[in-house]
Design a protein around this motif. Structure first.
Motif, PDB file in Angstrom:
ATOM      1  N   TRP A  14      36.279 -26.632  85.002  1.00  0.00           N
ATOM      2  CA  TRP A  14      35.435 -26.957  84.746  1.00  0.00           C
ATOM      3  C   TRP A  14      35.480 -28.592  85.093  1.00  0.00           C
ATOM      4  N   LEU A  45      34.497 -28.192  88.258  1.00  0.00           N
ATOM      5  CA  LEU A  45      33.138 -29.351  89.180  1.00  0.00           C
ATOM      6  C   LEU A  45      32.750 -30.683  88.454  1.00  0.00           C
ATOM      7  N   VAL A  76      33.603 -32.207  91.511  1.00  0.00           N
ATOM      8  CA  VAL A  76      32.906 -32.400  92.178  1.00  0.00           C
ATOM      9  C   VAL A  76      31.764 -33.402  91.801  1.00  0.00           C
ATOM     10  N   LEU A 113      30.204 -32.626  99.636  1.00  0.00           N
ATOM     11  CA  LEU A 113      29.966 -32.293  98.058  1.00  0.00           C
ATOM     12  C   LEU A 113      29.123 -31.435  97.206  1.00  0.00           C
ATOM     13  N   PRO A 114      27.943 -31.279  97.689  1.00  0.00           N
ATOM     14  CA  PRO A 114      26.486 -30.026  97.136  1.00  0.00           C
ATOM     15  C   PRO A 114      27.175 -28.949  97.708  1.00  0.00           C
ATOM     16  N   VAL A 115      27.073 -28.732  98.755  1.00  0.00           N
ATOM     17  CA  VAL A 115      28.140 -27.473  99.488  1.00  0.00           C
ATOM     18  C   VAL A 115      28.012 -27.057  98.383  1.00  0.00           C
ATOM     19  N   LEU A 137      29.842 -27.808  95.958  1.00  0.00           N
ATOM     20  CA  LEU A 137      28.827 -27.455  94.404  1.00  0.00           C
ATOM     21  C   LEU A 137      28.448 -25.711  94.824  1.00  0.00           C
ATOM     22  N   GLY A 138      27.570 -25.480  95.343  1.00  0.00           N
ATOM     23  CA  GLY A 138      26.705 -24.595  95.654  1.00  0.00           C
ATOM     24  C   GLY A 138      27.243 -23.425  95.563  1.00  0.00           C
ATOM     25  N   ALA A 160      29.352 -22.403  93.183  1.00  0.00           N
ATOM     26  CA  ALA A 160      28.789 -22.021  91.323  1.00  0.00           C
ATOM     27  C   ALA A 160      27.730 -20.104  92.097  1.00  0.00           C
ATOM     28  N   LEU A 161      28.098 -20.114  93.203  1.00  0.00           N
ATOM     29  CA  LEU A 161      28.036 -18.409  94.274  1.00  0.00           C
ATOM     30  C   LEU A 161      29.534 -17.526  93.385  1.00  0.00           C
ATOM     31  N   ILE A 179      31.530 -18.248  90.775  1.00  0.00           N
ATOM     32  CA  ILE A 179      32.014 -18.083  89.767  1.00  0.00           C
ATOM     33  C   ILE A 179      30.575 -17.314  89.285  1.00  0.00           C
ATOM     34  N   GLY A 180      29.618 -17.187  90.119  1.00  0.00           N
ATOM     35  CA  GLY A 180      28.806 -15.933  89.364  1.00  0.00           C
ATOM     36  C   GLY A 180      29.311 -14.294  89.759  1.00  0.00           C
ATOM     37  N   LEU A 181      29.424 -14.946  91.225  1.00  0.00           N
ATOM     38  CA  LEU A 181      29.623 -13.568  91.770  1.00  0.00           C
ATOM     39  C   LEU A 181      31.579 -12.917  90.708  1.00  0.00           C
ATOM     40  N   LEU A 190      31.664 -13.540  87.634  1.00  0.00           N
ATOM     41  CA  LEU A 190      31.157 -12.788  86.980  1.00  0.00           C
ATOM     42  C   LEU A 190      30.809 -11.939  86.962  1.00  0.00           C
TER      43      LEU A 190
END
Lengths: 675, 313
Positions: free
Chosen positions: A408, A411, A414, A429-431, A433-434, A437-438, A440-442, A444
């Motif tokens: 947290w 993030l 960023v 920054l956007p790259v 974050l993207g 996020a990927l 974090i998702g993977l 999980l």
């Protein structure tokens, strides 16, 4: 206890642990030497706490007695507050792993060599963050590298896979030592001193600074297991005994992160500024590549090893974001990113210890670490299931765990960086974050797979179905359980006490923008608040009416136990029909097929001449590390060719060697006579 | 204290109208497909029926079978409590930070995935695997659209984003804001298992995702699962409509303001739900391996939204 006292205790206890490892009778060796190793860890925690609260100027000073007096400065051990944090991490991980090892170590890991190496390993890792000069840093570094190599080799007689793993590890770790030594030599020659304080004061820039920076970065990145220098990690971690894997993964790789933080903030801040994007790219790539590999592998310990690459990558990402933002003149948010880096380090240490220890218990109970052959262990190993589950939540950054707080914070850093400052930031920054996020998702998916495949469903092999009876009756199991529970409590506790922890870590970095909220939450003064305790209270508040409703209904409609699951109408006959870890990751392998390049083979044997009926279908899939295949395999091939070529020079003829000596002499004379 | 009251009110209202929302969506779809439909109130009756039925527990399943539905329900309720639906007020120590909301949603996602694995059936594992893959691939779009929305406001707190958008109409129609909302709509469809990602009314074995995971649950377990999933739909859909039309929310406890807020929420939700259902009639479920392309597309939209809000200031 002062830091000096702590360090003396660490040294004394290491001595005791060594003596006990060598002299204690084999029955009591694990207890005696492991107990002393636990002591080393605890003393390490005290040293770290002392260093954080009242950093000493110089804790221990050992004048070097080098013949000829090379003009080296004395050895200085003076942990800074930052070093103190890493001392605490090493100490805590070491103590818990040693406790686990008392019950777990068997065979070669419990031998004289095994326990001596373990004690030296801990000592080395405590010296590195305490070191105040180059020589003691490298001494600690090398002790750590050698001792861990010995430990990785523990089971080489039983499993042939251990030997190449140890070879990879030894080569990579010594390449890292080589680049570090060269980098430090450059710095020391410029600063005319080997102490870190003088090196930092010297403010080295120019080509020397840049080459030293790159060399040191490569060295630290190798130890930290960052892509593309990570190849040793997924080999060495799985093959080492589990309590050693825990220490290597949770503590040792952090030394690389420590080095990168020191390098960029203290030793060469001016030089490293333009390289912020490089550091960020290293971190982000490691994060996403590491977790992608982890999500598709079905070897539990290899999965955890790749997840280490991911987590270290996240910490380095935080450092990179911090560097970029401070370059762009946003020190407030940059400091939050640096605090996030430390939070990630601490939280990863906690949950990865528990995960590796859990993997150790599974391995010991079933002899399996292949998720495709596990299953249903929650019933036979409830303690491991709960602790592993909690730690897996930490690893997937779910509330309310330490990992959640750390990610947290990252993030927030960023998102609150102002991309309008410059184009670089607006893109980076956007790259970041993207990809975060990927990741974090993977992550999980990875940990749902790891937990679900190991602990839920029905056992997929006999070994998983009937754990070895000697395991449950073994007296050491209690020590292992206690260690796992302690670690799991740390994962949870670090998540709940987010405020105090983050405040302490930010004061280490000399930043005051993070305070504790009323309920022990984490308040970023300019940004917002995260209060895990309040979140927990909200959850309880909402769970209460639901729970009451369940209690009322339960009395009216009792639950019925059936012997078979529904399974869509089919009577399940064989556990082979279950989804396995490999099939779980299959959609991902397809989606990321371009990046993973799996090699698959499908063999279908027809029944006679019939083109419809098939007698046998065989499917095989092999997933290899693409970095290893593409870069390392050709490199080792070229090295081999070069080696073969070099053999021509060494043909064993004495005449030729005499000729070489003569040529060398002439060359030296020519060089000497030159002005 | 007033915040606590508002949040409780929001949870109660949202929970109460959730089955109606589902009922409306089903009914719209049924009518457009030329069926009579089961009526708007059928979801309420479904829940009552399931709660009265006997839950089964297969031999070999673990505590997850009982706990996961409750975890999903509570996590959905928490999301409902945090997201600005009726009110923009929030509990002082738990601001409705979007990253927190997303992680609470993920808890529900994980609970469902573990439930799918628990019984050890092939369909459960299949559903769980697909569900987690989609969750993993949705994550970048979620965070990226959040990021895009947070840039103009300088905060990732949902209430502040909604208030800022409500105060200034031009914010709603900026390219960045529109792109982010469109990306978010795709996210909502994927997260709640609607077409074209998953078909909530299918039980065809090879295509189901959500239904595959809940196959082993019966009775009240299934009731909690259904309710939990519906609540997610309410929360996410409510969030999107409030971002797109950020008006009517109450920030005080005045009875009139609250009444307007509740009415506005019901109207926005039911209309949006009806529109989605109507759109679904004309849509087929895409192949599983085309879903990543859809999600990548929405990610690009969100990414454009972020860069647009940086470059357009």
């Amino acid at each position: 206890m002062t830091a000096a006292g702590g360090l003396v205790t660490v040294l004394t206890l290491t001595g005791i642990a060594l003596v006990l490892a060598l002299l204690a009778p084999s029955r009591y060796r694990s207890l005696a030497s492991g107990g002393a190793s636990m002591g080393i860890g605890i003393a390490g925690i005290f040293t770290g706490v002392a260093a954080v609260t009242s950093p000493p100027k110089v804790a221990l000073l050992i004048p070097i007695a080098v013949p000829g007096g090379l003009g080296l400065d004395p050895l200085v051990l003076s942990p800074t507050p930052l070093g103190g944090v890493f001392c605490i991490v090493v100490g805590a991980v070491g103590a818990v792993a040693a406790l686990y090892g008392i019950g777990y170590a068997h065979g070669p890991a419990a031998s004289r060599t095994g326990w001596s190496a373990f004690a030296l390993f801990l000592l080395g890792m405590l010296i590195v963050p305490s070191a105040g000069d180059v020589v003691s840093f490298l001494l600690g570094w090398e002790t750590m590298a050698l001792a861990s190599t010995v430990l990785v080799l523990s089971d080489h007689a039983e499993r042939p896979a251990v030997r190449p793993a140890a070879a990879w590890y030894a080569v990579m770790t010594h390449l890292s030592f080589l680049t570090l030594a060269t980098g430090f030599a450059l710095l020391a020659s410029k600063a005319h001193s080997t102490t870190f304080a003088r090196i930092a004061e010297a403010g080295i820039t120019g080509p020397t600074g840049i080459s030293a920076f790159l060399l040191l970065l490569i060295g630290f990145a190798t130890k930290a297991g960052l892509v593309p220098l990570h190849v040793w990690l997924p080999r060495a971690h799985p093959e080492a005994p589990s309590h050693v894997s825990a220490v290597m993964s949770a503590a040792m790789v952090k030394m690389g992160v420590y080095g990168i933080i020191l390098l960029t903030t203290s030793w060469l801040p001016a030089v490293s500024r333009p390289f912020a994007v490089l550091v960020l790219a290293l971190g982000v790539l490691s994060g996403s590549y590491g977790i992608l590999q982890a999500s598709i592998t079905s070897d539990l310990k290899r999965l955890l090893a790749y997840s280490t690459t991911e987590n270290v990558g996240l910490a380095v990402t935080a450092v990179g974001v911090g560097m970029l933002l401070s370059n762009a003149g946003q020190p407030e948010v940059a400091s939050i990113a640096f605090v996030a880096a430390l939070l990630l380090v601490v939280s990863h240490a906690a949950f990865k210890t528990v995960l590796f220890l859990g993997a150790g218990t599974i391995l010991k109970a079933t002899g399996e670490r292949d998720l495709d052959r596990l299953g249903g262990l929650a019933r036979t190993h409830p303690v491991t299931a709960w602790t592993f589950g909690l730690a897996a939540m930490g690893a997937s950054a779910l509330p309310i765990t330490s990992g959640f707080v750390a990610e947290w914070t990252l993030l927030q850093a960023v998102v609150h960086g102002d991309g309008r400052a410059n184009t670089m930031l607006a893109l980076a920054l956007p790259v970041t974050l993207g990809l975060l996020a990927l990741t974090i998702g993977l992550g999980l998916l990875t940990f749902v797979k790891a937990f679900g495949m190991a602990f839920l469903a029905r056992p997929r092999s006999n070994a998983a179905a009937s754990p070895s009876p000697e395991f449950s009756s073994h007296p050491g199991t209690a020590a292992m359980g206690v260690a796992q529970v302690l670690g799991a409590l740390a994962v949870w506790g670090l998540g709940l006490a987010a405020g105090p922890i983050a405040t302490a870590l930010s004061s280490v970095l000399g930043y005051s923008g993070i305070v504790s909220s009323e309920m022990g939450g984490l308040r970023l003064v300019t940004i917002g608040v995260l209060d895990p305790v309040a979140l927990g209270i909200l959850a309880l508040g909402l769970a209460l009416p639901v729970g009451l409703l369940v209690l009322i209904i339960r009395r009216r409609v009792p639950r019925r136990v059936t012997d078979l699951a529904w399974g869509c109408g089919g009577v399940r006959t064989s556990p082979r029909m279950e989804y396995t870890a490999t099939s779980y990751a299959e959609p991902l392998v397809r989606v990321f097929g371009e990046a993973l390049r799996p090699s698959r083979s499908l063999e279908v044997s027809q029944l006679g001449d019939d083109r419809v009926l098939e007698s046998r279908v065989a499917f095989a899939q092999e997933l290899t590390d693409i970095v290893e295949d593409r870069w390392y395999a050709p490199a080792t091939r070229w090295l081999r060719i070069a080696g073969d070529q070099a053999r021509r020079i060494q043909n064993g003829s004495i005449h030729r060697y005499l000729g070489f000596s003569f040529a060398a002499l002439v060359l030296v004379l020519v060089v000497v006579t030159l002005p | 204290m007033i915040d606590v009251f508002l949040v409780i009110l929001q949870v109660l209202v949202a929970t109460a109208i959730t089955p109606l929302l589902v009922g409306v969506m089903r009914q719209v779809r049924a009518r457009m497909e030329g069926r009579v439909g089961a009526g708007l109130l059928q979801p309420y009756r479904d829940v009552r029926k399931l709660l009265a039925k006997e839950p089964l527990r297969a031999d070999g399943s673990s505590i997850v079978l009982i706990a996961a539905p409750l975890v999903l329900l509570v996590s959905s309720l928490m999301v409902i409590a945090l997201v600005p639906l009726v009110t923009t007020a929030y509990l002082p120590s738990i601001p409705n930070d979007l990253f927190v909301v997303v992680s609470l949603l993920l808890i529900g996602t994980v609970a469902l995935a573990l439930l799918g694995l628990d019984a050890g059936t092939a369909f459960g594992g299949m559903g769980s695997s697909r569900h987690m893959m989609i969750a993993a691939l949705v994550e970048p779009t979620v965070l990226m659209s959040v990021y895009a929305l947070s840039i103009p406001v300088g905060s990732s707190t949902l209430s502040r984003i909604v208030l800022a958008r409500g105060a200034d109409v031009t914010r709603v129609v900026t390219p960045a804001g529109l792109l982010a909302v469109v990306a978010l709509v795709v996210v909502v469809l994927a997260e709640t298992g609607r077409l074209p990602v998953d078909n909530p009314s299918t039980h065809l074995e090879l295509t189901m995702i959500h239904e595959g995971m809940v196959l082993e649950s019966a009775g009240r377990d299934l009731a909690w699962l259904e309710l939990g999933s519906w609540l997610r739909l309410t929360a996410l859909l409510g969030l999107v409509v409030n971002l797109a039309l950020p008006w009517g929310l109450a920030d005080t406890a005045q009875p009139l303001a609250l009444l307007i807020a509740v009415a506005a929420l019901c109207a926005k939700l039911l209309v949006a739900g009806g529109l989605i259902a109507a759109a679904e009639v004309f849509m087929a479920k895409v192949r599983l391996f085309r879903v990543p392309e859809l999600l990548a597309g929405s990610f690009v939209l969100a990414f454009l939204a972020v860069t647009a809000s940086y470059l357009a200031g």
